[in-house]
Design a protein around this motif. Structure first.
Motif, PDB file in Angstrom:
ATOM      1  N   VAL A  76       0.847  -1.194   0.000  1.00 14.13           N
ATOM      2  CA  VAL A  76       0.000   0.000   0.000  1.00 14.13           C
ATOM      3  C   VAL A  76       0.881   1.241   0.000  1.00 14.13           C
ATOM      4  CG1 VAL A  76      -1.944  -1.107   1.158  1.00 14.13           C
ATOM      5  CG2 VAL A  76      -0.161   0.014   2.519  1.00 14.13           C
ATOM      6  N   PRO A  77       0.440   2.286  -0.683  1.00 15.02           N
ATOM      7  CA  PRO A  77       1.179   3.550  -0.621  1.00 15.02           C
ATOM      8  C   PRO A  77       0.958   4.201   0.745  1.00 15.02           C
ATOM      9  CG  PRO A  77      -0.838   3.855  -1.845  1.00 15.02           C
ATOM     10  CD  PRO A  77      -0.755   2.389  -1.537  1.00 15.02           C
ATOM     11  N   ASN A 101     -11.672  -0.692   0.041  1.00  8.26           N
ATOM     12  CA  ASN A 101     -10.885  -1.806   0.580  1.00  8.26           C
ATOM     13  C   ASN A 101      -9.748  -2.165  -0.383  1.00  8.26           C
ATOM     14  OD1 ASN A 101     -12.489  -2.045   2.988  1.00  8.26           O
ATOM     15  ND2 ASN A 101     -14.074  -3.021   1.745  1.00  8.26           N
ATOM     16  N   ALA A 102      -9.378  -3.442  -0.473  1.00  5.33           N
ATOM     17  CA  ALA A 102      -8.258  -3.836  -1.333  1.00  5.33           C
ATOM     18  C   ALA A 102      -8.626  -3.580  -2.792  1.00  5.33           C
ATOM     19  CB  ALA A 102      -7.916  -5.294  -1.112  1.00  5.33           C
ATOM     20  N   SER A 103      -7.816  -2.761  -3.483  1.00  2.00           N
ATOM     21  CA  SER A 103      -8.180  -2.318  -4.828  1.00  2.00           C
ATOM     22  C   SER A 103      -6.966  -2.272  -5.748  1.00  2.00           C
ATOM     23  CB  SER A 103      -8.813  -0.919  -4.781  1.00  2.00           C
ATOM     24  OG  SER A 103      -9.960  -0.914  -3.947  1.00  2.00           O
ATOM     25  N   ILE A 104      -7.230  -2.541  -7.018  1.00  2.00           N
ATOM     26  CA  ILE A 104      -6.231  -2.438  -8.075  1.00  2.00           C
ATOM     27  C   ILE A 104      -6.720  -1.388  -9.072  1.00  2.00           C
ATOM     28  CG2 ILE A 104      -5.176  -3.604 -10.049  1.00  2.00           C
ATOM     29  CD1 ILE A 104      -3.935  -4.565  -7.517  1.00  2.00           C
ATOM     30  N   SER A 105      -5.803  -0.483  -9.476  1.00  2.00           N
ATOM     31  CA  SER A 105      -6.204   0.604 -10.354  1.00  2.00           C
ATOM     32  C   SER A 105      -5.210   0.789 -11.488  1.00  2.00           C
ATOM     33  CB  SER A 105      -6.303   1.922  -9.569  1.00  2.00           C
ATOM     34  OG  SER A 105      -6.547   3.014 -10.431  1.00  2.00           O
ATOM     35  N   ALA A 106      -5.742   1.151 -12.662  1.00  3.15           N
ATOM     36  CA  ALA A 106      -4.896   1.592 -13.767  1.00  3.15           C
ATOM     37  C   ALA A 106      -4.249   2.913 -13.367  1.00  3.15           C
ATOM     38  CB  ALA A 106      -5.734   1.773 -15.023  1.00  3.15           C
ATOM     39  N   PRO A 107      -3.046   3.191 -13.858  1.00  2.00           N
ATOM     40  CA  PRO A 107      -2.408   4.466 -13.520  1.00  2.00           C
ATOM     41  C   PRO A 107      -3.278   5.682 -13.823  1.00  2.00           C
ATOM     42  CG  PRO A 107      -0.803   3.006 -14.507  1.00  2.00           C
ATOM     43  CD  PRO A 107      -2.128   2.315 -14.629  1.00  2.00           C
ATOM     44  N   VAL A 108      -3.987   5.677 -14.967  1.00  2.00           N
ATOM     45  CA  VAL A 108      -4.784   6.833 -15.331  1.00  2.00           C
ATOM     46  C   VAL A 108      -5.943   7.061 -14.365  1.00  2.00           C
ATOM     47  CG1 VAL A 108      -6.393   5.625 -16.883  1.00  2.00           C
ATOM     48  CG2 VAL A 108      -5.775   8.031 -17.326  1.00  2.00           C
ATOM     49  N   ASN A 109      -6.359   6.027 -13.661  1.00  2.00           N
ATOM     50  CA  ASN A 109      -7.474   6.129 -12.717  1.00  2.00           C
ATOM     51  C   ASN A 109      -7.029   6.125 -11.259  1.00  2.00           C
ATOM     52  OD1 ASN A 109      -8.679   4.088 -15.135  1.00  2.00           O
ATOM     53  ND2 ASN A 109      -9.936   5.860 -14.622  1.00  2.00           N
ATOM     54  N   TYR A 110      -5.736   6.057 -11.024  1.00  2.00           N
ATOM     55  CA  TYR A 110      -5.241   5.892  -9.653  1.00  2.00           C
ATOM     56  C   TYR A 110      -5.628   7.109  -8.804  1.00  2.00           C
ATOM     57  CZ  TYR A 110      -2.277   3.916  -6.041  1.00  2.00           C
ATOM     58  OH  TYR A 110      -1.816   3.346  -4.880  1.00  2.00           O
ATOM     59  N   THR A 147      -5.712  10.153  -6.587  1.00  4.47           N
ATOM     60  CA  THR A 147      -4.695  11.106  -6.129  1.00  4.47           C
ATOM     61  C   THR A 147      -4.594  11.105  -4.618  1.00  4.47           C
ATOM     62  OG1 THR A 147      -5.159  12.481  -8.061  1.00  4.47           O
ATOM     63  CG2 THR A 147      -3.963  13.517  -6.262  1.00  4.47           C
ATOM     64  N   LEU A 148      -5.681  10.790  -3.934  1.00  9.17           N
ATOM     65  CA  LEU A 148      -5.676  10.737  -2.476  1.00  9.17           C
ATOM     66  C   LEU A 148      -4.591   9.823  -1.948  1.00  9.17           C
ATOM     67  CD1 LEU A 148      -7.055  11.305   0.299  1.00  9.17           C
ATOM     68  CD2 LEU A 148      -8.547   9.338  -0.182  1.00  9.17           C
ATOM     69  N   PHE A 149      -4.306   8.746  -2.689  1.00  9.27           N
ATOM     70  CA  PHE A 149      -3.325   7.766  -2.215  1.00  9.27           C
ATOM     71  C   PHE A 149      -1.939   7.992  -2.807  1.00  9.27           C
ATOM     72  CE2 PHE A 149      -7.503   5.745  -1.981  1.00  9.27           C
ATOM     73  CZ  PHE A 149      -7.537   5.431  -0.629  1.00  9.27           C
ATOM     74  N   SER A 150      -1.895   8.501  -4.023  1.00 10.04           N
ATOM     75  CA  SER A 150      -0.598   8.787  -4.627  1.00 10.04           C
ATOM     76  C   SER A 150      -0.814   9.651  -5.869  1.00 10.04           C
ATOM     77  CB  SER A 150       0.121   7.491  -5.012  1.00 10.04           C
ATOM     78  OG  SER A 150       1.495   7.710  -5.196  1.00 10.04           O
ATOM     79  N   ASP A 151      -0.108  10.772  -5.932  1.00  7.26           N
ATOM     80  CA  ASP A 151      -0.246  11.706  -7.047  1.00  7.26           C
ATOM     81  C   ASP A 151       0.732  11.311  -8.153  1.00  7.26           C
ATOM     82  OD1 ASP A 151      -0.513  13.783  -8.771  1.00  7.26           O
ATOM     83  OD2 ASP A 151       0.063  15.364  -7.355  1.00  7.26           O
ATOM     84  N   LEU A 152       0.194  10.872  -9.267  1.00  6.07           N
ATOM     85  CA  LEU A 152       1.028  10.402 -10.376  1.00  6.07           C
ATOM     86  C   LEU A 152       1.143  11.438 -11.487  1.00  6.07           C
ATOM     87  CD1 LEU A 152      -0.327   6.723 -10.733  1.00  6.07           C
ATOM     88  CD2 LEU A 152       1.312   7.667  -9.077  1.00  6.07           C
ATOM     89  N   SER A 153       0.847  12.677 -11.190  1.00  8.37           N
ATOM     90  CA  SER A 153       0.828  13.708 -12.229  1.00  8.37           C
ATOM     91  C   SER A 153       2.202  13.950 -12.846  1.00  8.37           C
ATOM     92  CB  SER A 153       0.277  15.020 -11.658  1.00  8.37           C
ATOM     93  OG  SER A 153       1.089  15.474 -10.569  1.00  8.37           O
ATOM     94  N   ALA A 154       3.273  13.538 -12.167  1.00  2.36           N
ATOM     95  CA  ALA A 154       4.623  13.725 -12.710  1.00  2.36           C
ATOM     96  C   ALA A 154       5.002  12.637 -13.710  1.00  2.36           C
ATOM     97  CB  ALA A 154       5.641  13.784 -11.570  1.00  2.36           C
ATOM     98  N   TRP A 155       4.184  11.620 -13.840  1.00  2.00           N
ATOM     99  CA  TRP A 155       4.514  10.530 -14.756  1.00  2.00           C
ATOM    100  C   TRP A 155       4.337  10.996 -16.196  1.00  2.00           C
ATOM    101  CZ3 TRP A 155       2.673   5.042 -12.916  1.00  2.00           C
ATOM    102  CH2 TRP A 155       3.163   4.798 -11.634  1.00  2.00           C
ATOM    103  N   GLY A 156       5.211  10.529 -17.051  1.00  2.00           N
ATOM    104  CA  GLY A 156       5.103  10.890 -18.459  1.00  2.00           C
ATOM    105  C   GLY A 156       3.940  10.205 -19.142  1.00  2.00           C
TER     106      GLY A 156
END
Length: 300
Positions: free
Chosen positions: A142-143, A189-198, A200-209
């Motif tokens: 988990v992040p 609860n336990a969840s799997i997400s595509a990067p585009v849908n991840y 932001t509350l748990f991890s901000d991926l806006s820096a990804w190319g």
């Protein structure tokens, strides 16, 4: 149920023979001769050409063409009625195979005296091997708030797990290979997400190319996960395509034993690939060292 779906291109040639009213019928049945070689092997998608002739000492009334699979299920390909003094006929069928198995192609002819004759050939249709790789003990953590070092994200291309730090602090385009990440939410609860849908509350991926748009479907009724081999990539794709659940970018409330299928982003190098995942354990919730343990089998 195995079936041999077919697109049939039919060619028939009739030969007439005049019959005098006082000609006595014979007791000889029609003779069906399939001239195509028996016991041939084909691959799904191949075209099978089946040809032959029917000779009837008495007048021919018709014939039936069927295909039967190895379980005994039959499909009627053609049912030809004949009128007039027809005693000889040729036939030709082109069958485009759409499924694997052992199939029997049968022609049964009947004459005006009720006599009949049958001929058949057997063909084996093999599936096209689609390579796949199986990976076990894939751990995703988990992040943690303010901690970008947890191995939270997964690439099916390399079977590697990554942290945000690894994705964002490397000269390689790692983000374009990431298919999904793990998180544990208060309601999801336990969840799997595509990067585009991840979230932001748990991890901000806006820096990804690149933020890949992987799609998921639950397939808990899938049987044979343990028996899948390195040549069964077609079955993995079929599991995703045939699932009657909606495809989504996040799959939530996962439990141990759940199986879900995924389709990677079509823009990934090599295009979309299909995979299957089984959840083998879920440890804790959203604290230090809490994780999900999965098995993955994915097309190559």
């Amino acid at each position: 149920m195995k079936r041999l779906n077919a697109l049939i291109l039919l060619s028939l040639v009739f030969f007439g023979m005049s019959c005098d009213d006082d000609t006595d019928p014979t007791t000889d049945a029609p003779v069906v001769s399939i001239t195509t070689a028996d016991n041939q092997t084909f691959t799904v998608g191949d075209t099978i050409t089946v040809e032959g002739t029917i000779e009837a000492p008495n007048e021919l009334t018709g014939y039936v063409v069927t295909i039967t699979d190895s379980t005994g299920n039959s499909t009627e390909v053609d049912n030809v009625g004949v009128s007039g003094p027809i005693t000889s006929e040729s036939f030709a069928y082109e069958i485009i195979t759409e499924s694997a198995g052992v199939f029997t192609f049968t022609v049964e002819a009947t004459d005006t005296e009720g006599l009949m004759s049958v001929d058949s050939i057997m063909v084996t249709v093999e599936k096209v091997a689609v390579p796949a790789m199986r990976y076990s003990q894939v751990l995703l953590f988990v992040p943690l708030q303010g901690d970008t070092s947890t191995e939270t994200f997964y690439s099916s291309s390399s079977n590697e797990t990554y942290s945000r730090d690894e994705v964002e602090n490397t000269p390689d385009p790692v983000s374009s290979t990431i298919d999904f990440g793990y998180y544990y939410g208060a309601t999801d609860n336990a969840s799997i997400s595509a990067p585009v849908n991840y979230p932001t509350l748990f991890s901000d991926l806006s820096a990804w190319g690149t933020l890949n748009a992987t799609m998921f479907k639950l397939v808990n009724d899938f049987e044979g996960f343990d028996e899948l081999t390195e040549n069964d990539g077609d079955l993995i794709e079929a599991a995703y395509v045939s699932a009657d659940t909606e495809a989504t970018g996040i799959i939530t409330n996962l439990e141990v034993g759940n199986i879900f299928a995924f389709m990677t982003d079509e823009n990934k190098d090599g295009g979309s690939k299909y995979g299957l995942v089984r959840v083998t354990s879920i440890t804790g919730t959203f604290n230090q060292d809490d994780q999900i343990d999965i098995e993955v089998i994915v097309q190559q």
